[in-house]
Design a protein around this motif. Sequence first.
Motif, PDB file in Angstrom:
ATOM      1  N   TRP A 141      72.157  54.942  27.197  1.00 45.52           N
ATOM      2  CA  TRP A 141      74.155  54.966  26.730  1.00 45.52           C
ATOM      3  C   TRP A 141      74.136  53.379  26.974  1.00 45.52           C
ATOM      4  O   TRP A 141      74.731  52.788  26.127  1.00 45.52           O
ATOM      5  CB  TRP A 141      74.186  55.329  28.343  1.00 45.52           C
ATOM      6  N   GLN A 142      73.579  52.318  27.429  1.00 50.38           N
ATOM      7  CA  GLN A 142      73.953  51.180  27.391  1.00 50.38           C
ATOM      8  C   GLN A 142      73.769  49.874  26.878  1.00 50.38           C
ATOM      9  O   GLN A 142      74.599  49.402  25.940  1.00 50.38           O
ATOM     10  CB  GLN A 142      73.871  50.371  28.908  1.00 50.38           C
ATOM     11  N   LEU A 143      72.117  50.076  25.802  1.00 48.52           N
ATOM     12  CA  LEU A 143      72.196  49.917  25.156  1.00 48.52           C
ATOM     13  C   LEU A 143      72.473  50.480  23.453  1.00 48.52           C
ATOM     14  O   LEU A 143      73.517  49.781  22.435  1.00 48.52           O
ATOM     15  CB  LEU A 143      70.675  50.491  24.606  1.00 48.52           C
ATOM     16  N   LEU A 144      73.298  51.878  23.561  1.00 47.09           N
ATOM     17  CA  LEU A 144      74.170  52.077  22.749  1.00 47.09           C
ATOM     18  C   LEU A 144      75.879  51.658  22.959  1.00 47.09           C
ATOM     19  O   LEU A 144      76.200  51.289  21.760  1.00 47.09           O
ATOM     20  CB  LEU A 144      73.619  53.472  22.744  1.00 47.09           C
ATOM     21  N   ARG A 145      75.992  51.049  24.111  1.00 50.61           N
ATOM     22  CA  ARG A 145      76.841  50.792  23.963  1.00 50.61           C
ATOM     23  C   ARG A 145      77.381  49.351  23.831  1.00 50.61           C
ATOM     24  O   ARG A 145      78.150  49.230  22.756  1.00 50.61           O
ATOM     25  CB  ARG A 145      77.660  50.773  25.102  1.00 50.61           C
ATOM     26  N   LEU A 146      76.184  48.516  23.839  1.00 49.40           N
ATOM     27  CA  LEU A 146      76.683  47.219  22.803  1.00 49.40           C
ATOM     28  C   LEU A 146      76.190  47.196  21.276  1.00 49.40           C
ATOM     29  O   LEU A 146      76.877  46.576  20.652  1.00 49.40           O
ATOM     30  CB  LEU A 146      74.903  46.509  23.656  1.00 49.40           C
ATOM     31  N   ALA A 147      75.500  48.578  20.933  1.00 48.87           N
ATOM     32  CA  ALA A 147      75.393  48.301  19.352  1.00 48.87           C
ATOM     33  C   ALA A 147      76.798  48.967  19.243  1.00 48.87           C
ATOM     34  O   ALA A 147      77.476  48.169  17.599  1.00 48.87           O
ATOM     35  CB  ALA A 147      74.080  49.557  19.457  1.00 48.87           C
ATOM     36  N   CYS A 148      76.860  49.732  19.810  1.00 51.50           N
ATOM     37  CA  CYS A 148      78.590  50.568  18.635  1.00 51.50           C
ATOM     38  C   CYS A 148      80.216  49.871  18.502  1.00 51.50           C
ATOM     39  O   CYS A 148      81.075  49.763  18.174  1.00 51.50           O
ATOM     40  CB  CYS A 148      78.969  51.438  20.025  1.00 51.50           C
TER      41      CYS A 148
END
Length: 295
Positions: A141-148
């Motif tokens: 989830w944290q990785l996806l937050r950074l990407a988004c």
Amino acid sequence: MDYIEHPAPEDLHRYVRCLWQLRDDAPGDDIQVIYPDGCCELLAELGVPLRMHAADGQVRSDQPFCFAAQQRGPVRLQAAGPVFCIGVRLQPAASALVAGARLAGLRDHAPDLHTLDDSFAQAFAAAAQASAAASDLEPLWQLLRLACADFTLDAKIEKAVALLDSMEGDMRISALAKALGVSLRTLQPRFLAAVGMTPKEYARVRRLQALLQSLDEEHADIASAAARHGYSDQSHATHDLVRWTGSTPGALVQALRGDRDGDDALRLAAAFVRGTSKRRNQGLARRIPKATAWV
């Protein structure tokens, strides 16, 4: 076989539909058939990578970390050993999150994630492995937050997708453009760039899913279900079913209704197309992941 699906947190909902995990330590060797659903996925195959059976008869192994782009026909997969997959199902309007401008050219492919964005692929691999090891999805989830955070959604295309979903694909693209206040000339390339398929293709996928659900849940005949979902006639519906699923209506109906006479391939196909419906059989009461359909 163990399948778990996790809805995206509220702050990621516009970008991510869900995150799923699939594990099967002793899968069979049957070829599983999956159908288009209008979503792209980021896949981490932490077990033995699956084998893909291409339409030309060639068989190849999936990459451990890949991007499942939009598909316009059936995909046939086979286990080669223990299966452990983690998938991120993107919202249609966020399909270009990693692929960027290359998205449209990736239709019907599942390229190595490293060829699209090596830095993201390395981070995704690390996050998937950390999530698996700790049984905690927070690294992903944290990785996806950074990407988004660095990705801008096209609000018009988000609305276009929502309209097509609400109409189950039964909407003329000219009417869609009018509802959005844009010309067809503007809508077509913007939709393709954001979703990875044309608005007409996406509408066909949504209409196909609705048709399959009617055949499954209501035991409707092909002709009446086709008329209800905007097909011009039964022949039109049959053409789309064969094109997008690789099976005849009779075979699909047989599979959907459980009268399979021991045909494992049809049994597994039925499990996938029934993924968006409420299952009467508790053992199938889940959404089969796009990447695979082990049951």
